[in-house]
Design a protein around this motif. Structure first.
Motif, mmCIF file in Angstrom:
data_model
loop_
_atom_site.group_PDB
_atom_site.id
_atom_site.type_symbol
_atom_site.label_atom_id
_atom_site.label_comp_id
_atom_site.label_asym_id
_atom_site.label_seq_id
_atom_site.Cartn_x
_atom_site.Cartn_y
_atom_site.Cartn_z
ATOM 1 N N MET A 7 -109.150 -72.414 -33.967
ATOM 2 C CA MET A 7 -110.561 -72.453 -33.703
ATOM 3 C C MET A 7 -110.874 -71.268 -32.798
ATOM 4 S SD MET A 7 -113.510 -74.112 -33.809
ATOM 5 C CE MET A 7 -113.242 -75.812 -34.185
ATOM 6 N N ALA A 8 -111.863 -70.502 -33.179
ATOM 7 C CA ALA A 8 -112.275 -69.350 -32.379
ATOM 8 C C ALA A 8 -113.768 -69.433 -32.103
ATOM 9 C CB ALA A 8 -111.952 -68.059 -33.104
ATOM 10 N N GLU A 9 -114.155 -68.951 -30.950
ATOM 11 C CA GLU A 9 -115.563 -68.859 -30.574
ATOM 12 C C GLU A 9 -115.807 -67.489 -29.979
ATOM 13 O OE1 GLU A 9 -116.205 -72.047 -27.818
ATOM 14 O OE2 GLU A 9 -116.529 -73.511 -29.395
ATOM 15 N N HIS A 10 -116.824 -66.819 -30.490
ATOM 16 C CA HIS A 10 -117.194 -65.496 -29.977
ATOM 17 C C HIS A 10 -116.003 -64.536 -29.983
ATOM 18 C CE1 HIS A 10 -120.917 -67.428 -28.871
ATOM 19 N NE2 HIS A 10 -120.236 -68.306 -28.166
ATOM 20 N N ALA B 187 -109.029 -65.198 -37.489
ATOM 21 C CA ALA B 187 -108.694 -64.818 -36.111
ATOM 22 C C ALA B 187 -107.208 -64.549 -35.990
ATOM 23 C CB ALA B 187 -109.084 -65.940 -35.157
ATOM 24 N N LEU C 270 -109.402 -80.718 -29.296
ATOM 25 C CA LEU C 270 -110.807 -80.817 -29.684
ATOM 26 C C LEU C 270 -111.224 -82.285 -29.703
ATOM 27 C CD1 LEU C 270 -110.584 -78.266 -32.608
ATOM 28 C CD2 LEU C 270 -111.652 -77.878 -30.383
ATOM 29 N N VAL D 185 -109.822 -70.366 -29.046
ATOM 30 C CA VAL D 185 -109.961 -71.406 -28.033
ATOM 31 C C VAL D 185 -109.052 -72.604 -28.308
ATOM 32 C CG1 VAL D 185 -112.300 -70.747 -27.356
ATOM 33 C CG2 VAL D 185 -111.972 -72.415 -29.189
ATOM 34 N N ARG D 186 -108.546 -72.716 -29.543
ATOM 35 C CA ARG D 186 -107.663 -73.832 -29.866
ATOM 36 C C ARG D 186 -106.756 -73.462 -31.031
ATOM 37 N NH1 ARG D 186 -104.416 -77.677 -28.329
ATOM 38 N NH2 ARG D 186 -104.490 -79.587 -29.519
ATOM 39 N N THR E 114 -104.241 -64.624 -33.451
ATOM 40 C CA THR E 114 -103.978 -65.295 -32.179
ATOM 41 C C THR E 114 -103.175 -64.402 -31.250
ATOM 42 O OG1 THR E 114 -102.007 -66.292 -33.123
ATOM 43 C CG2 THR E 114 -104.054 -67.564 -33.234
ATOM 44 N N TYR F 23 -116.433 -78.472 -38.045
ATOM 45 C CA TYR F 23 -116.911 -77.290 -37.325
ATOM 46 C C TYR F 23 -117.420 -76.176 -38.225
ATOM 47 C CZ TYR F 23 -115.200 -79.196 -32.974
ATOM 48 O OH TYR F 23 -115.018 -79.986 -31.875
ATOM 49 N N GLY F 24 -117.320 -76.342 -39.500
ATOM 50 C CA GLY F 24 -117.765 -75.286 -40.393
ATOM 51 C C GLY F 24 -117.605 -75.722 -41.834
ATOM 52 N N ARG G 99 -112.827 -65.193 -29.712
ATOM 53 C CA ARG G 99 -111.709 -65.581 -28.842
ATOM 54 C C ARG G 99 -111.115 -66.899 -29.341
ATOM 55 N NH1 ARG G 99 -112.037 -68.858 -24.317
ATOM 56 N NH2 ARG G 99 -110.187 -68.766 -23.042
#
Length: 102
Positions: free
Chosen positions: A1-4, A92, A28, A8-9, A94, A72-73, A6
């Motif tokens: 899981m990425a946000e902006h 993403a 999550l 995050v998980r 990692t 989430y999507g 980055r």
């Protein structure tokens, strides 16, 4: 899981010693709910869990990724030729990733 941009998980369960070191970020909400159903801590710390609980959690996690993706999507299992697409899909990389191909 990425946000902006980055990560995050990332959850990793390889079955190898110290595979928890590959995990990034906190569980999550969907993971927390499944952990609670098993009577495990919501933070994912399994040090006090029984072997049976750890085995059950490992089995659950193998099928959890598509469910998280859908929450989430978009789940890759629901894509069809009729799926409307806009924007650009990204993957993403990692931390620790040293090799990628375009």
């Amino acid at each position: 899981m990425a946000e902006h941009g980055r990560v995050v998980r990332r959850y990793a369960a390889t079955g190898e010693p110290e595979d928890e070191l590959l995990t990034i970020g906190d569980p999550l909400p969907l993971e927390q709910a499944r952990l609670a159903e098993l009577g495990l801590p919501a933070d994912g710390d399994l040090r006090s869990a029984s072997d049976e609980q750890i085995e059950e959690w490992t089995e659950i996690t193998f099928g959890l990724a598509p469910e998280i993706a859908a929450a989430y999507g978009v789940s890759p299992f629901t894509l069809t030729r009729e799926t409307k697409v806009r924007g650009t899909g990204v993957l993403a990389l990692t931390p620790g990733t040293t090799d990628h191909r375009s």
